[in-house]
Design an enzyme around this catalytic site. Structure first.
Site, mmCIF file in Angstrom:
data_model
loop_
_atom_site.group_PDB
_atom_site.id
_atom_site.type_symbol
_atom_site.label_atom_id
_atom_site.label_comp_id
_atom_site.label_asym_id
_atom_site.label_seq_id
_atom_site.Cartn_x
_atom_site.Cartn_y
_atom_site.Cartn_z
ATOM 1 C CG HIS A 157 -2.033 -0.997 1.103
ATOM 2 N ND1 HIS A 157 -3.309 -0.655 0.739
ATOM 3 C CD2 HIS A 157 -2.040 -2.345 1.254
ATOM 4 C CE1 HIS A 157 -4.064 -1.735 0.687
ATOM 5 N NE2 HIS A 157 -3.311 -2.783 0.999
ATOM 6 C CG ASP A 365 0.197 9.117 0.881
ATOM 7 O OD1 ASP A 365 0.139 7.940 1.269
ATOM 8 O OD2 ASP A 365 -0.454 10.047 1.389
#
Ligand code: GDG
Length: 470
Positions: A157, A365
């Site tokens: 992720h 991110d």
């Protein structure tokens, strides 16, 4: 249809509040498992006192949840230690923040072995196993060592950095190379996938069949980009409903209907909250006409407060917000509202829809779901503007956002002014494009696409390279 077993560090067992506090990804994985009569395995979130480690099984709405407690030392070494003090910073390109202790690495490997031992008992021959995130990089190796031959996929992720950063991880081969025991390794972006391929090819001299398929002994390990999405249509409906709720009306009323800028982030250094406040300060300094005319709402639920650096970061953020509010605030206007409590998914959706600007400026991110949720929640006739860091994985798909360098507060400040002044036609044009992309690649499509790729047949018979059996 084969059963799917999802394995993740934390398991979102449905709670009595109907999942109001759950993140969108958790909700989506749950409904994915319902469709596949699945099982979800991982840590219960409890730390056992006096090593009284228990396993819990809950069946609900066609999904079985099996969770296990962690002992105090496992929690310290595996979770707080190696996963969050070592892997999280290095995978976010923050070599300056990583803290390596060999006992944490040992704890990390030990918990992965324990998980594999427990999971082995639950696996049936046709099950498909889908492992999530950086806590569980070596899980497939531990399962293979126990004779598990099922299809096993992995999805990361968070970002995956280039080899010259990754190799600063002591004993990186023990952890990173163990990913080759998966059949499919998925990343958020092509850039992340390429970094892993370069690591295997250049650093580990792993033979390959093509740039995305490596030969790992008797099996092929495939690499791919599977950018995670959100429940686009569902969020839009939710936002439309809650926009008129008493809660959102009260928030709007308390702002005297001034335009609102919104930021929503877990409290984490990767999210760039400190620099974002500097950017907002810059915006106020350069744009006096917006004084008393716009409010920035920053919602930041606390996370990982047991890690020392997180408490310092929180203090610095509070201080800088105090400075901005002190310098620019008026008796009847607070420029920045800062809230640490979490809100329900529907309340957030309503707040997103009520905000003229979504300010999403992480320093790095994997994806950033808040950016996508903000877009999904907008009113297509009068949409808000997304300001997005070019270093979020979401920037690849969200090219129609206003992309910024989060390290440049001056540029982000002037982008805030640009967003607030953007004409309606441009807002609609950008939003239509963003919404189209997020509708095509929503969370359901993401899950099905990953499983479809994982179940494609591909198994050559060749010898194990030495590095893998080490
Ligand atoms: C990791 C990667 C990747 C936040 N505050 C509240 C709340 N949230 C929800 C958001 C969003 C989720 O939490 C946060 O997701 P992000 O993607 O923004 O960030 P991480 O938690 O760091 O997630 C990231 C993600 O995994 C998925 O692959 O995108 O890059 O770092 O859904 O809405 N939810 C509720 N109340 C809150 O106050 N209910």
């Amino acid at each position: 249809m084969a059963r799917i077993i999802v394995v993740s560090n934390r398991v979102a067992v449905p709670s009595g509040d109907g999942g109001a506090r759950a993140g969108g990804l958790e909700v989506a994985l749950r409904s994915f498992l319902k469709r596949h009569r699945g099982l979800w395995f991982g840590w219960s979130g409890r730390v056992a006192q006096k090593n009284d480690v228990k396993t819990h099984t809950v069946e609900q709405a066609g999904v079985t949840y099996v969770t296990t407690d962690l002992s105090r030392v496992d929690h310290q070494e595996y979770y707080n230690g190696f996963a969050n003090r070592m892997l999280w910073p290095i995978l976010h390109y923050r070599l300056d923040l990583m803290e390596y202790f060999s006992r944490d690495l040992n704890g990390y490997l030990r918990v992965n072995e324990q998980f594999a031992t427990q999971l082995r008992e639950l696996i049936e021959p046709d099950d498909i196993i889908w492992v999530h995130d950086y806590h569980l990089l070596p899980l497939a190796k531990a399962l293979r060592d126990r004779g598990v031959e099922n299809r096993i996929g992995f999805f990361l992720h968070i970002p995956f950095p280039p080899p010259h950063i990754l190799t600063a991880l002591p004993k990186h081969e023990r952890v990173i190379l163990s990913l080759c025991h998966y059949d499919l390794v998925g990343f958020q972006t092509d850039g992340d996938a390429d970094n892993f391929a370069r690591y295997l090819a250049d650093e580990c001299r792993m033979p390959s069949r093509d740039p995305r398929t490596f030969i790992a002994g008797k099996r092929l390990v495939r690499i791919g980009a599977f950018p995670v999405g959100v429940e686009t249509a569902e969020l839009n409906r939710l936002a439309r409903r809650t926009e008129r709720s008493a809660f959102v009306r009260e928030v709007r009323h308390s702002l005297s209907d001034r335009p609102m800028i919104i930021g929503v982030d877990r409290l984490d250094y990767s999210k760039g909250i400190g620099l974002r406040i500097q950017a907002f300060e810059r915006f106020l300094a350069d744009n006096p006409r917006w004084h008393s005319a716009v409010t920035y709402l920053q919602i930041t639920p606390r996370s990982r407060s047991e890690i020392a650096g997180y408490a310092d970061m929180e203090r610095r953020i509070r201080e800088s917000i105090g400075r901005v509010n002190g310098r620019y605030g008026e008796a009847a206007w607070t420029p920045i509202r800062y809230v640490n409590r979490p809100y329900s998914r529907s309340a957030l959706a309503g707040l997103f829809r009520s905000s003229k600007v979504g300010l999403v400026t992480p320093l790095r991110d994997g994806m950033n779901l808040v950016a996508k949720e903000y877009v999904a929640a907008q009113d297509a006739d009068d949409p808000g503007v997304l300001i997005l860091s070019r270093f979020a994985g979401a920037a690849v798909e969200c090219q129609a956002a206003l992309l910024v360098n989060p390290y440049d507060p001056e540029a982000v400040g002037s982008t805030i002014a640009q967003a607030l002044a953007m004409p309606i036609d441009e807002r609609r044009g950008r939003h239509d494009e963003l919404y189209r992309v997020l509708s095509e690649n929503d969370i359901k499509f993401w899950g099905e696409r990953f499983i479809e790729a994982l179940t494609q047949p591909a198994r050559p018979a060749v010898a194990w390279p030495d590095k893998l059996s080490a």
